[in-house]
Write an enzyme that holds these catalytic residues in place. Structure first.
Site, PDB file in Angstrom:
ATOM      1  N   ARG A  27     101.455 -64.291  62.717  1.00 50.59           N
ATOM      2  CA  ARG A  27     100.619 -63.697  63.771  1.00 50.59           C
ATOM      3  C   ARG A  27      99.648 -62.738  63.075  1.00 50.59           C
ATOM      4  NH1 ARG A  27     105.842 -63.042  65.006  1.00 50.59           N
ATOM      5  NH2 ARG A  27     105.633 -60.780  64.808  1.00 50.59           N
ATOM      6  N   HIS A  58     109.413 -59.065  64.528  1.00 48.79           N
ATOM      7  CA  HIS A  58     108.237 -58.276  64.125  1.00 48.79           C
ATOM      8  C   HIS A  58     108.689 -57.195  63.148  1.00 48.79           C
ATOM      9  CE1 HIS A  58     104.176 -56.855  64.513  1.00 48.79           C
ATOM     10  NE2 HIS A  58     104.511 -55.690  65.014  1.00 48.79           N
ATOM     11  N   ASP A 103      77.874 -38.209  75.863  1.00 47.68           N
ATOM     12  CA  ASP A 103      76.987 -39.367  75.707  1.00 47.68           C
ATOM     13  C   ASP A 103      76.068 -39.279  74.490  1.00 47.68           C
ATOM     14  OD1 ASP A 103      77.751 -40.032  78.512  1.00 47.68           O
ATOM     15  OD2 ASP A 103      76.642 -38.168  78.844  1.00 47.68           O
ATOM     16  N   TYR A 141      77.255 -27.793  72.653  1.00 47.21           N
ATOM     17  CA  TYR A 141      78.155 -26.943  73.446  1.00 47.21           C
ATOM     18  C   TYR A 141      78.884 -25.928  72.562  1.00 47.21           C
ATOM     19  CZ  TYR A 141      77.630 -30.154  77.388  1.00 47.21           C
ATOM     20  OH  TYR A 141      77.128 -30.903  78.413  1.00 47.21           O
ATOM     21  N   ARG A 186     111.823 -52.174  69.502  1.00 50.54           N
ATOM     22  CA  ARG A 186     110.883 -52.150  70.626  1.00 50.54           C
ATOM     23  C   ARG A 186     111.370 -53.081  71.719  1.00 50.54           C
ATOM     24  NH1 ARG A 186     104.619 -52.952  69.006  1.00 50.54           N
ATOM     25  NH2 ARG A 186     105.309 -55.074  68.610  1.00 50.54           N
ATOM     26  N   LYS A 213      94.832 -59.771  71.195  1.00 53.37           N
ATOM     27  CA  LYS A 213      95.155 -58.835  72.274  1.00 53.37           C
ATOM     28  C   LYS A 213      94.158 -57.678  72.267  1.00 53.37           C
ATOM     29  CE  LYS A 213      98.514 -56.538  69.305  1.00 53.37           C
ATOM     30  NZ  LYS A 213      99.646 -55.639  69.287  1.00 53.37           N
ATOM     31  N   CYS A 261      79.015 -34.550  72.355  1.00 57.35           N
ATOM     32  CA  CYS A 261      78.965 -34.501  73.826  1.00 57.35           C
ATOM     33  C   CYS A 261      79.495 -35.834  74.380  1.00 57.35           C
ATOM     34  CB  CYS A 261      77.532 -34.293  74.304  1.00 57.35           C
ATOM     35  SG  CYS A 261      76.676 -32.929  73.494  1.00 57.35           S
TER      36      CYS A 261
HETATM   37  C1  PLP Z   1     104.307 -58.741  68.029  1.00 57.61           C
HETATM   38  C2  PLP Z   1     103.094 -58.588  67.184  1.00 57.61           C
HETATM   39  N1  PLP Z   1     102.810 -59.533  66.304  1.00 57.61           N
HETATM   40  C3  PLP Z   1     101.736 -59.467  65.498  1.00 57.61           C
HETATM   41  C4  PLP Z   1     100.878 -58.399  65.563  1.00 57.61           C
HETATM   42  C5  PLP Z   1      99.693 -58.340  64.635  1.00 57.61           C
HETATM   43  O1  PLP Z   1      99.890 -57.332  63.694  1.00 57.61           O
HETATM   44  P1  PLP Z   1      98.743 -56.989  62.636  1.00 57.61           P
HETATM   45  O2  PLP Z   1      97.592 -56.547  63.450  1.00 57.61           O
HETATM   46  O3  PLP Z   1      99.330 -55.888  61.814  1.00 57.61           O
HETATM   47  O4  PLP Z   1      98.482 -58.238  61.881  1.00 57.61           O
HETATM   48  C6  PLP Z   1     101.136 -57.375  66.457  1.00 57.61           C
HETATM   49  C7  PLP Z   1     100.243 -56.219  66.502  1.00 57.61           C
HETATM   50  O5  PLP Z   1     100.551 -55.118  66.751  1.00 57.61           O
HETATM   51  C8  PLP Z   1     102.276 -57.468  67.302  1.00 57.61           C
HETATM   52  O6  PLP Z   1     102.565 -56.520  68.185  1.00 57.61           O
END
Ligand code: PLP
Length: 373
Positions: A221, A165, A315, A267, A136, A40, A313
């Site tokens: 995951r 999760h 850039d 700046y 969540r 993601k 700055c």
């Molecule tokens: C639902 C879910 N699963 C897995 C992950 C992966 O987590 P990590 O990057 O800590 O391995 C995330 C990341 O935020 C997540 O939102």
């Protein structure tokens, strides 16, 4: 990736061998479990297509993203790989997901009814999200699960997975982790008889998969650690598996000058030279996500640390040099040079945040180049 920024002397280098190494390491650690590559947010800023490709080559079996658009983009490149959207998707888009063979996350009965109304000729696969303590999204009780399962009856929506999760899997105290795990086990014991035998159960993120491999059901995951970063200092100290960071950030000196004692930089004229000094300018700034709070962090030239001085700055920013260097000399903002390192964790510490945020905030104006493809 759009092409903004390819004609400039600031760039990120993504080591795809490191991605493959990290996936292989977690696979060995977990023995026979599946690895979902979490790509993601443009693969945490590393580049979704290239990272996904490397992760799949190393044995990941599913791509996990947060929003449907990410999944659709990946589907254009990977026609047969399972793709899971882990966030909530508006049920209006259920048919787009079904047509693209993309699995959505669901946890509301109304969502199932509405999604079903939008489906045309394709089945939709969903994973049920269970909220065991993250607070969540997700089903919070067994009854809610029964309702969602019942809502899927006589529809073209099929539950193919179940997941939760963890909120604290990276912390020193395991109590809350075990509380969530216990809640999930209880939930699953009661709900599983109502689900198909073939469902995939996946509960772990990077921290849980490294620390509690035996709790991980069918798959994990794997996000931050696929990129070679540990989810926290505690997990880093444990070194359960040895990760290779994939992301390096470079720029080049585009101007070098000697200033006199008392001369000001940038700046607000907040930085004054305390003696005659060499100052270099590099073309990166807060417009690239290299934000003003990074003032005073060190960068590397020839393996030596040099601080950013004066306000950053939009850039450009300035570095105090220990000597004169040629224009064009490479500057490492994140990475290793000789025996010196400025790590993603160093940048995160400087900003009092987590390493996850850093590659995500470095904008598209910084081109990503891939090595070891
Ligand atoms: C639902 C879910 N699963 C897995 C992950 C992966 O987590 P990590 O990057 O800590 O391995 C995330 C990341 O935020 C997540 O939102």
């Amino acid at each position: 990736m759009d092409k903004a920024g390819y004609h400039r002397d600031t760039w990120a280098e993504i080591d795809l061998e490191a991605i493959r190494h990290n996936v292989e390491e977690i696979k060995n650690h977990l023995k026979d479990k599946e690895v979902f590559a979490v790509v993601k947010a443009d693969a945490y800023g590393h580049g979704e297509v290239e990272v996904a490709q490397a992760a799949l080559e190393a044995g990941a079996t599913t791509l996990a993203v947060s929003i449907l658009d990410e999944a659709i983009r990946l589907r254009e490149h990977f026609s047969n790989v399972p793709i899971l959207v882990m966030g909530w998707t508006n049920p209006e888009y259920a048919d787009i997901a079904a047509q693209n063979n993309i699995t959505l996350t669901a946890f509301q009965t109304d969502w199932v009814h509405q999604a079903n109304e939008h489906l045309t000729d394709q089945d939709l696969s969903i994973h049920l999200k269970v909220d065991t303590g993250m607070g969540r999204i997700g089903i919070r009780s067994v009854e809610e699960a029964y309702d969602v399962i019942r809502a899927c009856d006589r529809t073209n929506i099929f539950i193919t997975g179940v997941f939760t999760h963890f909120a604290t899997a990276d912390e020193p105290d395991f109590k809350y982790y075990h509380q969530q795990l216990g809640a999930f086990k209880q939930w699953l014991k009661q709900v599983k008889p109502h689900l198909p035998d073939s469902i995939t159960v996946h509960i772990g993120n990077s921290a849980a998969s490294m620390r509690f491999p035996n709790d991980m059901y069918d798959g994990v995951r794997f996000g931050i650690s696929m990129y070679g970063l540990y989810p926290s200092k505690h997990v880093k100290e444990e070194q359960t598996i040895l990760l290779k960071p994939a992301f390096a950030l470079y720029s080049r000196l585009i101007h070098v000058k000697k200033i006199q004692k008392g001369d000001a930089i940038s700046y607000g004229a907040t930085y004054r030279a305390s003696e005659d000094e060499w100052i270099g300018t590099i073309p990166i700034g807060y417009g690239d996500g290299w934000i003003r709070k990074l003032q005073s962090i060190n960068v590397l030239i020839n393996g030596q640390k040099h601080p950013i001085v004066g306000r950053i700055c939009m850039d450009q920013c300035m570095i105090k040099l220990d000597q004169s260097y040629d224009v064009g000399t490479r500057v490492t903002l994140i990475g290793c040079e000789q025996n010196a390192t400025v790590s993603m964790d160093d940048v995160a510490d400087h900003l009092e945040t987590i390493n996850y945020e850093i590659p995500c905030m470095l904008g598209k104006r910084i081109p990503r180049y891939y090595i070891n493809m």
